[in-house]
Design a protein around this motif. Structure first.
Motif, PDB file in Angstrom:
ATOM      1  N   ASP A 103       0.962  -1.327   0.193  1.00  0.00           N
ATOM      2  CA  ASP A 103      -0.152  -0.148  -0.105  1.00  0.00           C
ATOM      3  C   ASP A 103       0.927   1.204   0.183  1.00  0.00           C
ATOM      4  OD1 ASP A 103      -2.270  -1.606   0.135  1.00  0.00           O
ATOM      5  OD2 ASP A 103      -2.648  -1.204   2.125  1.00  0.00           O
ATOM      6  N   GLU A 106       2.505   1.975  -3.368  1.00  0.00           N
ATOM      7  CA  GLU A 106       1.531   2.691  -4.478  1.00  0.00           C
ATOM      8  C   GLU A 106       1.320   4.263  -4.112  1.00  0.00           C
ATOM      9  OE1 GLU A 106      -2.916   2.039  -6.525  1.00  0.00           O
ATOM     10  OE2 GLU A 106      -2.174   0.705  -4.654  1.00  0.00           O
ATOM     11  N   THR A 110       3.096   7.176  -6.580  1.00  0.00           N
ATOM     12  CA  THR A 110       1.921   8.087  -6.949  1.00  0.00           C
ATOM     13  C   THR A 110       2.298   9.534  -6.789  1.00  0.00           C
ATOM     14  OG1 THR A 110       0.231   6.502  -6.779  1.00  0.00           O
ATOM     15  CG2 THR A 110      -0.315   8.744  -6.829  1.00  0.00           C
ATOM     16  N   VAL A 190       3.804   2.993 -10.864  1.00  0.00           N
ATOM     17  CA  VAL A 190       2.239   3.028 -10.566  1.00  0.00           C
ATOM     18  C   VAL A 190       1.307   2.186 -11.428  1.00  0.00           C
ATOM     19  CG1 VAL A 190       0.255   4.825 -10.531  1.00  0.00           C
ATOM     20  CG2 VAL A 190       2.515   5.496  -9.551  1.00  0.00           C
ATOM     21  N   ALA A 194       2.699  -1.602  -9.455  1.00  0.00           N
ATOM     22  CA  ALA A 194       1.816  -1.619  -8.416  1.00  0.00           C
ATOM     23  C   ALA A 194       0.724  -2.721  -8.417  1.00  0.00           C
ATOM     24  CB  ALA A 194       1.351  -0.149  -8.132  1.00  0.00           C
ATOM     25  N   HIS A 198      -0.390  -6.187  -6.355  1.00  0.00           N
ATOM     26  CA  HIS A 198      -1.607  -6.511  -5.925  1.00  0.00           C
ATOM     27  C   HIS A 198      -2.122  -7.834  -6.475  1.00  0.00           C
ATOM     28  CE1 HIS A 198      -2.542  -3.033  -3.362  1.00  0.00           C
ATOM     29  NE2 HIS A 198      -1.845  -2.167  -4.319  1.00  0.00           N
TER      30      HIS A 198
END
Length: 459
Positions: A103, A106, A110, A190, A194, A198
């Motif tokens: 988390d 990301e 970003t 990103v 990322a 996930h």
């Protein structure tokens, strides 16, 4: 029983836009707005948790603001959403869990993607030491497997290593580049990395993916450091440390921690840098000779800056002995860059810090015996040689070496090189009575502008 709403600002915007009782409709519109970022699958449950304190990434917040603006018929600023600033995510904090690291990755990437100028903030030596302790002493992660949105294979991961090699080569040849260069790399992280983090992967693939992500984050950290964006560099390297821990690769983690120590030395935190690299050496254990040589060289620079002469000279001796063994014990591919020239540069730096100028300058010839791709390092070492001569009172030699900087600095964008040029100019500034110094100072004054290159141009 439902948890109470903690984000009243977001709740108020949903109410004003007619989404108070239609969280599923809002999430569908949000997924449509963010389709350029990938296949989002936010739903009513996502909205529930956002209302109760969970903080989405900045790119999701931007899409939220755009979605609400269409319904409200006015612009909506991200700050109106009530999620707080980027600082509130504690980016310099070493994540406790793998999920927390994913988390945080990301969110940090970003933020880096949307920076179009130098990031604010300063290096936090306390947070750096906390990260070192977490990396060294936290228990290993039991598994790196995950069930998520997309299947990730070993082939997918290998492509990330190839990209990391590409950015590393660009960085060594041309420096950290323009802010746009780093934003391009962050955008890739990103959009591609990322979602992979996930995704769905086995433990073996997951650990390899974590290492690849750590490698990319570590490279972006070093580029940010070279550009003078020290807070952002610390965010990236702290994240890289946690991902390396999840990968179970203590050697690469030690390498990243040594990079953090190098940054601390650059900023004048010599004692903290020494503690960081000591943790790296301890955590690396029985490491290959090339890794030990690199770590001990970093330790020497930290000890030199903090005035610990005996420890500095001992670290240099250990680094030299380890480097002699690299033919039979080369270590991981990523440490292959470290050469006798890099060790000579470290010796030049730390012995100069200890005012042992004659000893330092004995390493000058070796410090320039670099491979062709090490353009920035050649410029850094050239400036360091000139500065060491100037501090030793050898003004003519300093001016002679300074004259070579313009040639070595062509095409390099590096705040560190600019800083070395300023240090040289400041040292020579006290010796302006000497013939040739004024001419040299005039030439040096033009170098930082040349190092900037063309604004916005990706080299």
């Amino acid at each position: 029983m439902a948890r109470p709403v903690t984000n009243a600002a977001f709740e108020g915007l949903l109410l004003a836009a007619g989404y108070a009782n239609s969280h599923a409709a809002f999430s569908r519109q949000l997924n449509h707005t963010g389709r350029k970022e990938g296949a989002w699958r936010y739903d009513a449950a996502s909205v529930y948790w956002w209302l109760r304190g969970r903080r989405p990434g900045e790119h999701v917040q931007a899409a939220m603001a755009e979605t609400l603006a269409r319904k409200l018929g006015r612009s909506v600023a991200i700050t109106e959403l009530g999620f707080g600033s980027g600082d509130s995510i504690g980016m310099c904090v070493y994540p406790v869990t793998v999920d927390g690291a994913i988390d945080t990755a990301e969110q940090i990437w970003t933020l880096a993607k949307h920076l179009n100028q130098q990031a604010g903030g300063t290096f936090d030596s306390g947070k750096a030491l906390e990260a070192a302790l977490g990396w060294r002493y936290d228990l290993p992660d039991k598994t790196a497997s995950r069930n998520g949105r997309q299947q990730v294979t070993s082939t997918d991961v290998q492509s990330l290593y190839a990209l990391a090699d590409h950015f590393t080569d660009l960085d060594r040849r041309h420096g950290s580049g323009s802010p746009h260069t780093r934003a391009v790399m962050a955008d890739f992280l990103v959009r591609q990395v990322a979602p992979m983090l996930h995704g769905t992967y086995t433990d073996a693939v997951g650990r390899d993916l974590m290492l690849a992500a750590a490698t990319l984050s570590g490279q972006l950290a070093f580029m940010s450091y070279d550009a003078g964006e020290h807070a952002m560099a610390q965010h990236h390297v702290t994240l890289g440390l946690r991902l390396a821990k999840a990968a179970g690769d203590r050697l690469y983690g030690a390498h990243l921690l040594a990079n953090l120590a190098t940054q601390a030395v650059f900023l004048g935190h010599g004692r903290e840098a020494a503690r960081l690299v000591e943790a790296a050496i301890d955590g690396a254990g029985r490491a290959p000779a090339a890794v030990l040589a690199r770590l001990q060289a970093t330790a020497a620079t930290a000890y030199g800056q903090s005035g610990e002469r005996r420890a500095c000279q001992l670290a240099l001796t250990r680094a030299d002995r380890a480097l002699d063994r690299t033919g039979t014990d080369p270590g991981p591919r990523w440490v292959g860059y470290f050469s006798p020239a890099h060790l000579a540069g470290a010796a030049l730096r730390c012995l100069g810090d200890l005012h042992l100028y004659s000893q330092a300058l004995r390493h000058a010839p070796d410090a320039l015996n670099l491979a062709g791709e090490n353009t920035r390092t050649r410029a850094l070492h050239t400036a360091l040689i000139a500065t060491t001569h100037a501090r030793a009172g050898e003004t003519d030699a300093a001016c002679n070496w300074a004259s070579k900087l313009g040639r070595h600095g062509v095409g390099i964008q590096s705040a560190r090189v600019q800083q070395r040029v300023r240090e040289l100019a400041n040292t020579l500034g006290s010796q302006q009575a000497s013939p040739g110094v004024n001419e040299t100072l005039h030439a040096l004054a033009a170098i930082p502008a040349a190092l900037q290159g063309e604004p916005g141009h990706v080299r």
